[in-house]
Each structure stands twice: as structure tokens, then as C-alpha cells.
Scaffold this active site. Sequence first.
Site, mmCIF file in Angstrom:
data_model
loop_
_atom_site.group_PDB
_atom_site.id
_atom_site.type_symbol
_atom_site.label_atom_id
_atom_site.label_comp_id
_atom_site.label_asym_id
_atom_site.label_seq_id
_atom_site.Cartn_x
_atom_site.Cartn_y
_atom_site.Cartn_z
ATOM 1 N N ARG A 187 0.849 -1.205 0.000
ATOM 2 C CA ARG A 187 0.000 0.000 0.000
ATOM 3 C C ARG A 187 0.878 1.246 0.000
ATOM 4 O O ARG A 187 0.591 2.222 -0.704
ATOM 5 C CB ARG A 187 -0.942 0.003 1.201
ATOM 6 N N CYS A 216 -1.179 6.209 9.163
ATOM 7 C CA CYS A 216 -1.513 4.958 8.480
ATOM 8 C C CYS A 216 -2.573 5.296 7.442
ATOM 9 O O CYS A 216 -2.488 6.320 6.783
ATOM 10 C CB CYS A 216 -1.989 3.917 9.490
#
Length: 285
Positions: free
Chosen positions: A184, A243
Site C-alpha cells: 500500500r 496509516c
Amino acid sequence: MYTLLIRAAELRQLQASGAPLLVFDCSFDLADPARADALYAEQHIAGAVQAHLDRDLCAHDAAEAVNGGRHPLPRRELFARTLRRLGLDNAMQAVVYDRNGVNFCGRLWWMLKWAGHEAVAVLDGGLQAWVAAGGAVEQGPARVRPAGDFQLGPELRRWVATADVAAHLGQPGQTVIDARAAERYRGEVEPLDPVAGHIPGALNRPFDSNLGVDGCFKPPAQLRAEFDALLAGRDPAGVVHHCGSGVSTMPNVIAMELAGYAPTAVYAGSWSEWCRTPGLPCARS
């Protein structure tokens, strides 16, 4: 007072002592939020209350929120109201856990610090460690507890806004650490947000890097060596953690404190707010 981690054996001793204590089960499933209730009902530490990520640890609309993103923080006074509803008193030791590798209970640990409650610790190894140690468990849905008397105290942890991160982007006084999985971070996949990639210049340390094969945090000396290597001489005081939405970054936050660093900042909106903000750069690598 336990302020970072508590072992299963220590929690059992604390329960037996009769000291003021409230245990929170934060187990969750991002892919199926409704499953959190089923997980709690299937098995939880005896006497634990449920703290649901969406219902209890996030703002429900923009008027309640202090930031954007997929899991915005509620205003502190609204969070204090939630804590009273869940039964927390200021005099209590709080213990938080999940069965997801600290992916969700770390959020409540940080939020309690942010609300001024120092006496909060993560159960190292989570529910799995508790069961392995022979701790008492029970089944059934969440029950209503008597309301607590919790009142806000000074903010013991700090969050920063998108504008703050953007204003210091590329400057030596700020080091952004991204807790998402490597694929990611690199922008190869993005299952949740509209844009793939990362904040330019951010370092990557997936949140599960902090745990050993037993599901417990690595020893402080090992964590220190790993973060020293990641920072490569950068000032740890300038670290800003993020995050996808401000939840799974918390294992990195906790790990740095376990390693002996002073508390570091959290970018609460995280990638989910950054990538939706017009004009901000997004990198892939």
C-alpha cells in the site's frame, strides 16, 4: 500504574487485588464492522466492556470531528461522554486489548492518553495471550454498566492536522512514518482509499513489524535498534506517525515509547485525509 503494556499474569493479579479497573475489548474487523459485536459475544475477558471502533472511538459527522479521514477523532468532550457511558472513572486503571495484533486497541490507548488518562495499558499479546495464560473469559453481548465519573485532563499525547504535515513537508524537523503494509505504501494496491501511494518522503514501517511470532511486542532493545535504523540519524522528536485512517498507526507509536523514545505525534487524518485533499502531492515507489 500501568501506562504502556501489561502482561496477562499482571492483569490477573490486578483483578485479584480488587483495585479499580476497567478492561476494554476493542476487537474489530475493518472489512465487516458489524462482526465486532459477534467477536465480543463469542469470547471476551470476563468483565470486559466493548469499545467499538465505529460507535465509540470515531466521530459520526463533521460537527463532532476534529479532523477528516475515514476514522475521524471525536471532540474530546464527546469522547469523555463516551467514556462515562462505558463506565470509566478517573481513578481506574484502564486495560485495552483486541485479537487483531494491537491494530485497534492501540487507538483507545492513545485516545485515553489524549483525554488525559495516564493509567492505560495494552494487554501484551491480546486475547490470545490471556486465554493461553488461563485467564477467565465469558460469552454474551455487551451489558450496560453503571456510568462512570470520567473528566478530561491535560492532553498527554499530540495529534497534528493535514495542514501541519503539509507545511513541514520535506523539512528536516519532520519525519513521517507510514504504518501501512509495504504494497500500500508503494502504491501497488489500495483497497480502501481513492488514491494509491504515500506522502512524499515518508518512511515505511508496517504496524505488525513491532510484534514477535508470539503476538507480543518485541523487546525494547530490539525495537530501539529497528527504529534507529529506520530513522538513520533523523531527530525522533520530529516523528509524525500515520496509516490509512489513524488507527493502525498506534502500534508504531507504542513501540517507539517502549523503545525509550519520548512520545511522538500522530497525523490523525492519515492517508485517507491526505489523498482527498486537493493540491497535495502523492508519491509512488
